[in-house]
Scaffold this motif. Structure first.
Motif, PDB file in Angstrom:
ATOM      1  N   TYR A   1       0.731  -1.125  -0.095  1.00  0.00           N
ATOM      2  CA  TYR A   1       0.049   0.066   0.101  1.00  0.00           C
ATOM      3  C   TYR A   1       0.920   1.295   0.013  1.00  0.00           C
ATOM      4  N   TRP A   2       2.055   1.309   0.815  1.00  0.00           N
ATOM      5  CA  TRP A   2       2.687   2.450   1.048  1.00  0.00           C
ATOM      6  C   TRP A   2       3.432   2.623  -0.417  1.00  0.00           C
ATOM      7  N   LEU A   3       4.162   1.446  -0.712  1.00  0.00           N
ATOM      8  CA  LEU A   3       5.079   1.675  -1.873  1.00  0.00           C
ATOM      9  C   LEU A   3       4.358   2.074  -3.062  1.00  0.00           C
ATOM     10  N   LYS A   4       3.032   1.869  -3.227  1.00  0.00           N
ATOM     11  CA  LYS A   4       2.397   2.142  -4.473  1.00  0.00           C
ATOM     12  C   LYS A   4       1.495   3.610  -4.277  1.00  0.00           C
ATOM     13  N   ASN A   5       1.695   4.052  -3.043  1.00  0.00           N
ATOM     14  CA  ASN A   5       1.102   5.320  -2.650  1.00  0.00           C
ATOM     15  C   ASN A   5       1.540   6.539  -3.200  1.00  0.00           C
ATOM     16  N   GLU A   6       1.034   7.443  -4.071  1.00  0.00           N
ATOM     17  CA  GLU A   6       1.698   8.481  -4.461  1.00  0.00           C
ATOM     18  C   GLU A   6       1.093   9.811  -4.124  1.00  0.00           C
ATOM     19  N   ASP A   7       0.316   9.609  -2.974  1.00  0.00           N
ATOM     20  CA  ASP A   7      -0.364  10.886  -2.574  1.00  0.00           C
ATOM     21  C   ASP A   7       0.472  11.353  -1.536  1.00  0.00           C
ATOM     22  N   GLU A   8       0.805  12.675  -1.807  1.00  0.00           N
ATOM     23  CA  GLU A   8       1.776  13.381  -0.844  1.00  0.00           C
ATOM     24  C   GLU A   8       1.305  13.381   0.543  1.00  0.00           C
ATOM     25  N   ARG A   9       0.063  13.897   0.887  1.00  0.00           N
ATOM     26  CA  ARG A   9      -0.568  14.123   2.010  1.00  0.00           C
ATOM     27  C   ARG A   9      -0.422  12.811   2.886  1.00  0.00           C
ATOM     28  N   SER A  10      -0.783  11.537   2.374  1.00  0.00           N
ATOM     29  CA  SER A  10      -0.848  10.482   3.198  1.00  0.00           C
ATOM     30  C   SER A  10       0.694   9.969   3.076  1.00  0.00           C
ATOM     31  N   LEU A  11       1.436  10.275   2.311  1.00  0.00           N
ATOM     32  CA  LEU A  11       2.837  10.100   2.418  1.00  0.00           C
ATOM     33  C   LEU A  11       3.643  10.776   3.517  1.00  0.00           C
ATOM     34  N   ASP A  12       3.119  11.888   3.839  1.00  0.00           N
ATOM     35  CA  ASP A  12       3.568  12.692   5.034  1.00  0.00           C
ATOM     36  C   ASP A  12       3.287  11.915   6.406  1.00  0.00           C
ATOM     37  N   GLN A  13       2.109  10.926   6.321  1.00  0.00           N
ATOM     38  CA  GLN A  13       1.957  10.289   7.618  1.00  0.00           C
ATOM     39  C   GLN A  13       3.193   9.232   7.654  1.00  0.00           C
TER      40      GLN A  13
ATOM     41  N   GLU B   1       3.904  -1.463 -15.514  1.00  0.00           N
ATOM     42  CA  GLU B   1       3.296  -1.104 -14.487  1.00  0.00           C
ATOM     43  C   GLU B   1       3.781  -1.680 -13.475  1.00  0.00           C
ATOM     44  N   GLU B   2       4.429  -2.936 -13.291  1.00  0.00           N
ATOM     45  CA  GLU B   2       4.941  -3.628 -12.245  1.00  0.00           C
ATOM     46  C   GLU B   2       6.354  -3.281 -12.002  1.00  0.00           C
ATOM     47  N   GLN B   3       7.058  -2.574 -12.872  1.00  0.00           N
ATOM     48  CA  GLN B   3       8.479  -1.996 -12.475  1.00  0.00           C
ATOM     49  C   GLN B   3       8.370  -0.950 -11.555  1.00  0.00           C
ATOM     50  N   VAL B   4       9.372  -1.329 -10.500  1.00  0.00           N
ATOM     51  CA  VAL B   4       9.798  -0.263  -9.423  1.00  0.00           C
ATOM     52  C   VAL B   4      10.376   0.821 -10.004  1.00  0.00           C
ATOM     53  N   PRO B   5      10.099   2.020 -10.084  1.00  0.00           N
ATOM     54  CA  PRO B   5      10.787   3.250 -10.413  1.00  0.00           C
ATOM     55  C   PRO B   5      12.122   3.480  -9.521  1.00  0.00           C
ATOM     56  N   ASN B   6      13.151   3.824 -10.362  1.00  0.00           N
ATOM     57  CA  ASN B   6      14.444   4.067  -9.555  1.00  0.00           C
ATOM     58  C   ASN B   6      14.650   5.478  -8.922  1.00  0.00           C
ATOM     59  N   THR B   7      13.566   5.838  -8.316  1.00  0.00           N
ATOM     60  CA  THR B   7      13.498   7.399  -8.121  1.00  0.00           C
ATOM     61  C   THR B   7      13.659   7.683  -6.460  1.00  0.00           C
ATOM     62  N   GLU B   8      14.115   8.835  -6.419  1.00  0.00           N
ATOM     63  CA  GLU B   8      14.412   9.341  -5.014  1.00  0.00           C
ATOM     64  C   GLU B   8      12.966   8.965  -3.927  1.00  0.00           C
ATOM     65  N   LEU B   9      11.902   9.367  -4.499  1.00  0.00           N
ATOM     66  CA  LEU B   9      10.581   9.074  -3.641  1.00  0.00           C
ATOM     67  C   LEU B   9      10.643   7.547  -3.187  1.00  0.00           C
ATOM     68  N   MET B  10      10.677   6.785  -4.304  1.00  0.00           N
ATOM     69  CA  MET B  10      10.587   5.400  -3.894  1.00  0.00           C
ATOM     70  C   MET B  10      11.729   5.086  -2.955  1.00  0.00           C
ATOM     71  N   THR B  11      12.836   5.451  -2.885  1.00  0.00           N
ATOM     72  CA  THR B  11      14.092   5.179  -1.905  1.00  0.00           C
ATOM     73  C   THR B  11      13.698   5.686  -0.675  1.00  0.00           C
ATOM     74  N   TYR B  12      12.947   6.906  -0.508  1.00  0.00           N
ATOM     75  CA  TYR B  12      12.550   7.099   0.621  1.00  0.00           C
ATOM     76  C   TYR B  12      11.534   6.239   1.428  1.00  0.00           C
ATOM     77  N   LYS B  13      10.765   5.845   0.516  1.00  0.00           N
ATOM     78  CA  LYS B  13       9.709   4.887   0.870  1.00  0.00           C
ATOM     79  C   LYS B  13      10.213   3.776   1.760  1.00  0.00           C
TER      80      LYS B  13
END
Ligand code: SAM
Ligand code: SF4
Length: 357
Positions: A17-29, A248-260
């Motif tokens: 759920y968290w890995l696929k979540n792109e919503d900034e507000r809920s990621l703040d949680q 759509e299954e590929q994990v992106p090699n992004t900064e955001l995904m690394t923080y998650k």
């Protein structure tokens, strides 16, 4: 979700759920939870590990890394003992609690020379010694442990065995996999660190969720997570597309995904030492380290490698800090840590999970 001494027993679905979540507000949680757990379980100290990349020789051919043996465009170096010792002393003068001796999987490295170097560092300095020398036999690992080495870092890179095999060709056809070797490293008595790359071509969200579960199953003392960064002189760096999985299954090699992944690592293994890595700082040099430290991390690794070698330790291109000196790295890290209201840790900064073991 239950709370144990080890941390949250999150289900794979919760992690996904968290890995696929792109919503900034809920990621703040998520950031907030990871920061609170970091604060309550390992405190506000940020531990400094002096990183010394003392040899770029490597006999492996990992499909992701610029140091791979077949990359003949790279000039190779192996630092002599006296040069290593003067960098180690510089680390002591800067107040670092640990020196991390890292290299390629250098088969030209004399095993007894390495043991003597470890003994000398332990005799002449108060530093904890961390080794990151690739896959080694139990005999070699035991010898270095007896010589005084405290910690060993070996990332398992991905917990998907098929993906791992496809990017990490075996040298002999019958060596143990890294997960098995990590259990051996732990049994020998090292404080044990591992981790993964985020966004390896062919890595799915399910794979990544299992990687996070594996941090907990291995009961790791240190967890290093960085984005995969393509290098032109490698097979993975040249591949345009990943066969075998849906886009759509590929994990992106992004900064955001690394923080998650860092934040989730903190939740599942709350006592671990977690660095804000150089690969993260390479994607976001101005604030990557600070954001990492605010989303679960409690360690940074200022570079002690002499400037003349830095560009030659090219795991991936445009690596952060290759034009800096060790002194620059020290003051830069202190400034960054102060800027987020945290303080530099004193002493060795062992993981509390290791002390309790
Ligand atoms: N040779 C040792 C080993 O493989 O464990 C230690 C040095 S190796 C360069 C350290 C780590 O660099 C690897 O475990 C891998 O996760 C990371 N790495 C290698 N190539 C990378 C790339 N292209 N992007 C991001 N990280 C990379
Ligand atoms: Fe060598 Fe480590 Fe790079 Fe693999 S990741 S090629 S073992 S330095």
């Amino acid at each position: 979700m239950g709370q144990t001494r080890k941390g949250k027993t999150m289900t794979l679905e919760e992690v996904l759920y968290w890995l696929k979540n792109e919503d900034e507000r809920s990621l703040d949680q998520l950031w907030d939870k990871a920061d609170k757990v970091r604060h309550s379980r390992v405190g506000d100290d940020v531990h400094l590990r002096g990183l010394l990349e003392f040899s770029n020789h490597c006999s492996r051919d990992c499909h992701y890394c610029g140091l791979r043996a077949a990359n003949n465009k790279l000039s190779r170096y192996r630092m002599p003992e006296e040069e290593i010792m003067s960098c180690v002393e510089e680390g002591v003068a800067y107040g670092y609690g640990t020196v991390v001796l890292q290299s390629g999987e250098d088969r030209g490295l004399d095993v007894d020379w390495m043991a003597n170097l470890i003994r000398r560092i332990k005799r002449e300095t108060p530093l904890a010694v961390t080794l990151s020398l690739g896959e080694r036999s139990e005999k070699e690992l035991s010898l270095w442990r007896e010589a005084g080495a405290d910690r060993y870092l070996l990332r398992f890179e991905t917990s998907n065995p098929e993906l791992y095999k496809s990017i990490h060709p075996s040298l002999t056809g019958q060596e143990p996999d890294r997960l098995e070797l990590l259990r051996t490293i732990k049994r020998i008595g090292y404080e044990t660190g591992s981790g993964i790359m985020v966004g390896i071509p062919g890595q799915t969200f399910d794979d990544l969720a299992k990687d996070i579960e594996t941090f907990r199953d291995l009961d790791l003392d240190m967890i290093g997570v960085g984005p995969f960064i393509p290098h032109q002189e490698t097979l993975l760096g040249r591949k345009a597309k990943t066969p075998g999985i849906l886009p759509e299954e590929q994990v992106p090699n992004t900064e955001l995904m690394t923080y998650k992944v860092m934040a989730l690592a903190r939740l599942v293994q709350p006592l671990a030492n977690i660095p804000a890595t150089s690969a993260l700082a390479t994607l976001n040099t101005p604030t990557g380290r600070e954001l990492g430290l605010s989303r679960g991390a409690n360690v940074v690794m200022p570079n002690l490698t002499p400037k003349k070698y830095r560009a030659l330790y090219e795991i991936y291109p445009s690596k952060a800090c290759i034009d800096e000196t060790a002194a620059d790295c020290r003051s830069c890290m202190h400034r960054r840590i102060r800027s987020i209201g945290r303080q530099v840790g004193e002493g060795r900064g062992d993981s509390p999970s290791y002390k309790k073991a």
